[in-house]
Design an enzyme around this catalytic site. Structure first.
Site, PDB file in Angstrom:
ATOM      1  N   HIS A   1      -3.411   7.151   2.140  1.00  0.00           N
ATOM      2  CA  HIS A   1      -3.791   5.826   1.630  1.00  0.00           C
ATOM      3  C   HIS A   1      -5.168   5.477   2.187  1.00  0.00           C
ATOM      4  CE1 HIS A   1      -3.899   1.695   0.617  1.00  0.00           C
ATOM      5  NE2 HIS A   1      -3.753   1.276   1.863  1.00  0.00           N
TER       6      HIS A   1
ATOM      7  N   CYS B   1       0.817  -1.224   0.000  1.00  0.00           N
ATOM      8  CA  CYS B   1       0.000   0.000   0.000  1.00  0.00           C
ATOM      9  C   CYS B   1       0.849   1.272   0.000  1.00  0.00           C
ATOM     10  CB  CYS B   1      -0.957  -0.001   1.189  1.00  0.00           C
ATOM     11  SG  CYS B   1      -2.163  -1.327   1.055  1.00  0.00           S
TER      12      CYS B   1
ATOM     13  N   ASN C   1     -10.114  -0.269  -0.670  1.00  0.00           N
ATOM     14  CA  ASN C   1      -8.656  -0.194  -0.649  1.00  0.00           C
ATOM     15  C   ASN C   1      -8.113  -0.765  -1.962  1.00  0.00           C
ATOM     16  OD1 ASN C   1      -5.926  -0.446  -0.189  1.00  0.00           O
ATOM     17  ND2 ASN C   1      -6.134  -1.421   1.816  1.00  0.00           N
TER      18      ASN C   1
HETATM   19  O1  UT7 Z   1      -3.896  -1.214   3.507  1.00  0.00           O
HETATM   20  C1  UT7 Z   1      -2.890  -1.891   4.159  1.00  0.00           C
HETATM   21  C2  UT7 Z   1      -2.933  -1.739   5.636  1.00  0.00           C
HETATM   22  N1  UT7 Z   1      -4.155  -2.270   6.146  1.00  0.00           N
HETATM   23  C3  UT7 Z   1      -4.855  -1.577   7.032  1.00  0.00           C
HETATM   24  O2  UT7 Z   1      -4.483  -0.496   7.380  1.00  0.00           O
HETATM   25  C4  UT7 Z   1      -6.077  -2.250   7.600  1.00  0.00           C
HETATM   26  C5  UT7 Z   1      -6.089  -2.122   9.102  1.00  0.00           C
HETATM   27  N2  UT7 Z   1      -7.171  -2.812   9.739  1.00  0.00           N
HETATM   28  C6  UT7 Z   1      -8.467  -2.449   9.620  1.00  0.00           C
HETATM   29  O3  UT7 Z   1      -8.788  -1.590   8.842  1.00  0.00           O
HETATM   30  C7  UT7 Z   1      -9.480  -3.085  10.513  1.00  0.00           C
HETATM   31  O4  UT7 Z   1      -8.804  -3.849  11.505  1.00  0.00           O
HETATM   32  C8  UT7 Z   1     -10.518  -3.979   9.805  1.00  0.00           C
HETATM   33  C9  UT7 Z   1     -11.490  -3.119   9.027  1.00  0.00           C
HETATM   34  C10 UT7 Z   1      -9.815  -4.957   8.889  1.00  0.00           C
HETATM   35  C11 UT7 Z   1     -11.326  -4.755  10.849  1.00  0.00           C
HETATM   36  O5  UT7 Z   1     -11.949  -3.841  11.740  1.00  0.00           O
HETATM   37  P1  UT7 Z   1     -11.805  -4.027  13.326  1.00  0.00           P
HETATM   38  O6  UT7 Z   1     -12.637  -2.984  13.941  1.00  0.00           O
HETATM   39  O7  UT7 Z   1     -10.338  -4.026  13.649  1.00  0.00           O
HETATM   40  O8  UT7 Z   1     -12.451  -5.430  13.549  1.00  0.00           O
HETATM   41  P2  UT7 Z   1     -11.767  -6.728  14.186  1.00  0.00           P
HETATM   42  O9  UT7 Z   1     -10.837  -7.346  13.210  1.00  0.00           O
HETATM   43  O10 UT7 Z   1     -11.252  -6.408  15.557  1.00  0.00           O
HETATM   44  O11 UT7 Z   1     -13.032  -7.628  14.348  1.00  0.00           O
HETATM   45  C12 UT7 Z   1     -14.075  -7.294  15.263  1.00  0.00           C
HETATM   46  C13 UT7 Z   1     -15.174  -8.319  15.094  1.00  0.00           C
HETATM   47  C14 UT7 Z   1     -14.661  -9.751  15.107  1.00  0.00           C
HETATM   48  O12 UT7 Z   1     -15.621 -10.555  15.751  1.00  0.00           O
HETATM   49  P3  UT7 Z   1     -15.449 -11.018  17.275  1.00  0.00           P
HETATM   50  O13 UT7 Z   1     -14.135 -11.759  17.313  1.00  0.00           O
HETATM   51  O14 UT7 Z   1     -15.402  -9.748  18.061  1.00  0.00           O
HETATM   52  O15 UT7 Z   1     -16.633 -11.854  17.511  1.00  0.00           O
HETATM   53  C15 UT7 Z   1     -14.580 -10.107  13.656  1.00  0.00           C
HETATM   54  O16 UT7 Z   1     -14.707 -11.492  13.448  1.00  0.00           O
HETATM   55  O17 UT7 Z   1     -15.796  -8.137  13.804  1.00  0.00           O
HETATM   56  C16 UT7 Z   1     -15.780  -9.388  13.113  1.00  0.00           C
HETATM   57  N3  UT7 Z   1     -15.692  -9.116  11.663  1.00  0.00           N
HETATM   58  C17 UT7 Z   1     -16.763  -8.852  10.929  1.00  0.00           C
HETATM   59  N4  UT7 Z   1     -18.072  -8.762  11.235  1.00  0.00           N
HETATM   60  C18 UT7 Z   1     -18.923  -8.468  10.252  1.00  0.00           C
HETATM   61  C19 UT7 Z   1     -14.598  -9.063  10.890  1.00  0.00           C
HETATM   62  N5  UT7 Z   1     -14.933  -8.768   9.619  1.00  0.00           N
HETATM   63  C20 UT7 Z   1     -16.284  -8.636   9.627  1.00  0.00           C
HETATM   64  C21 UT7 Z   1     -17.231  -8.345   8.628  1.00  0.00           C
HETATM   65  N6  UT7 Z   1     -18.517  -8.258   8.983  1.00  0.00           N
HETATM   66  N7  UT7 Z   1     -16.873  -8.123   7.348  1.00  0.00           N
END
Ligand code: UT7
Length: 333
Positions: free
Chosen positions: A258, A117, A288
């Site tokens: 980004h 990225c 993204n």
């Molecule tokens: O571009 C390169 C660099 N990348 C980035 O900068 C990305 C950085 N990360 C992020 O943007 C975020 O971490 C995400 C958008 C990928 C995820 O958001 P989050 O608020 O960090 O969610 P999380 O991974 O902590 O997940 C929270 C909950 C989990 O469930 P439990 O374990 O709390 O029951 C996930 O399983 O949300 C769940 N989850 C979803 N739920 C509904 C993960 N993806 C989804 C989804 N829909 N698509």
């Protein structure tokens, strides 16, 4: 200007290309346990574009043609082609060669640059140094990714995030010191590799039935861990490049971040002390698109007439590697 003296490099044309097929959030909720509200509130994404047939070079070429037309030049005028991508058409030859052949840039040399990225930011700094030293006068810098080719559409953690697109800029020398690329701060930290990667297809894990069964040919991301590093990394370098050039947030016309997550973008602008109207955001429309996000923003804001010659812009990114960085430039078009 080719007398060996340092000269400044500037973006002198910019364009982008997105495929026509729109994939809204509702597509994913039709077969995965996710929903529009979760995706919008956690990421800022409403829809993304997908190229069904074709490769990364097919995203890049239409944008390149627009850049050449905008600047009134032909492919033979190009000295160097740099392609920032993590989704090359093939492992080799590099996509710069594929593009060179497709557009007929007979006098150009070129190469691909893999910084995920941060690819566009790293490639812009590379192009700047080559132009400043007199090594090239016209550099086509492509940020393009067909992320749909490495996205696991069964993994709700990642499939909602990515889209396909290309952004292209032309870099040329300038004598106008009120324009051009001023400063860059770039970093890598390989300890981030376990948290964001594609494990197979390279020399470590060549393709086997096992690597396919393990879904190792797709993007893997531990989102929460990457998120924490991205918030700190992008905010730190963006603030640092402003401060070390004795500017403040008030001097910045636009932050060009980004587009990985709206919450990371908001944290970066808050740290820089700039208001939301001075931040380029289009993640809602495209998701993204990896190396394409920053040139796509530049292209859209330029086309909308929102940029003025001399405007201070801060480009900043964070991605797999980890790789991150920020560039301060004065808009030249
Ligand atoms: O571009 C390169 C660099 N990348 C980035 O900068 C990305 C950085 N990360 C992020 O943007 C975020 O971490 C995400 C958008 C990928 C995820 O958001 P989050 O608020 O960090 O969610 P999380 O991974 O902590 O997940 C929270 C909950 C989990 O469930 P439990 O374990 O709390 O029951 C996930 O399983 O949300 C769940 N989850 C979803 N739920 C509904 C993960 N993806 C989804 C989804 N829909 N698509």
């Amino acid at each position: 200007m080719s007398n060996g003296l340092i000269r400044r490099a500037a973006i002198t044309a910019v364009a982008h290309y997105v495929p026509e097929e729109v994939v809204p959030n509702s597509f994913f909720s039709s077969y995965l346990d996710t929903n529009d509200e979760w995706i919008r509130s956690r990421t800022g994404i409403r829809e993304r574009r997908i190229l069904r047939n074709g490769a990364t070079s097919d995203l890049a070429v239409p944008a390149i043609n627009k850049v050449l037309e905008q600047r009134g030049i032909v492919a033979d005028d190009i000295d160097l082609i740099i392609v920032a991508t993590v989704t090359p058409d093939m492992m080799f030859p590099c996509t710069a060669c594929v593009i060179q052949e497709k557009i007929g840039a007979k006098k150009a040399w070129g190469f691909d640059l893999n910084a995920a990225c941060s690819g566009f930011v790293f490639a812009l700094e590379t192009a700047r140094r080559i132009v400043e030293s007199g090594g090239a006068n016209k550099v086509l810098l492509v940020g393009a990714d067909k992320m749909s080719s490495i996205t696991d559409y069964q993994d709700r953690n990642t499939c909602i995030l990515f889209g396909d697109a290309a952004g292209v800029v032309l870099i040329e020398p300038t004598d106008d010191l009120n324009t051009g690329i001023i400063d860059a701060i770039l970093h890598i930290d390989g300890s981030g590799a376990p948290h964001l990667n594609m494990k197979a297809g390279g020399s470590l894990n060549p393709p086997t039935h096992e690597t396919i069964d393990k879904r190792w040919h797709y993007v893997f991301q531990d989102g929460k861990t990457v998120f924490k590093s991205a918030v700190v990394g992008m905010a730190d370098v963006s603030a640092e490049v402003v401060e070390r050039n004795k500017l403040t947030g008030a001097d910045i016309a636009y932050l060009v971040p980004h587009q990985a997550n709206l919450r990371i973008i908001d944290a970066t602008r808050e740290r820089m002390g700039i208001s939301a109207d001075k931040v380029m955001v289009n993640i809602d429309k495209y998701g993204n698109t990896t190396a394409a996000t920053i040139p796509m923003c530049l292209s859209e804001w330029h086309a909308a007439g929102k940029l003025k010659k001399g405007d201070n812009l801060v480009l900043s990114s964070f991605g797999a590697g980890y790789t991150w960085g920020a560039i301060l430039l004065k808009w030249a078009i």
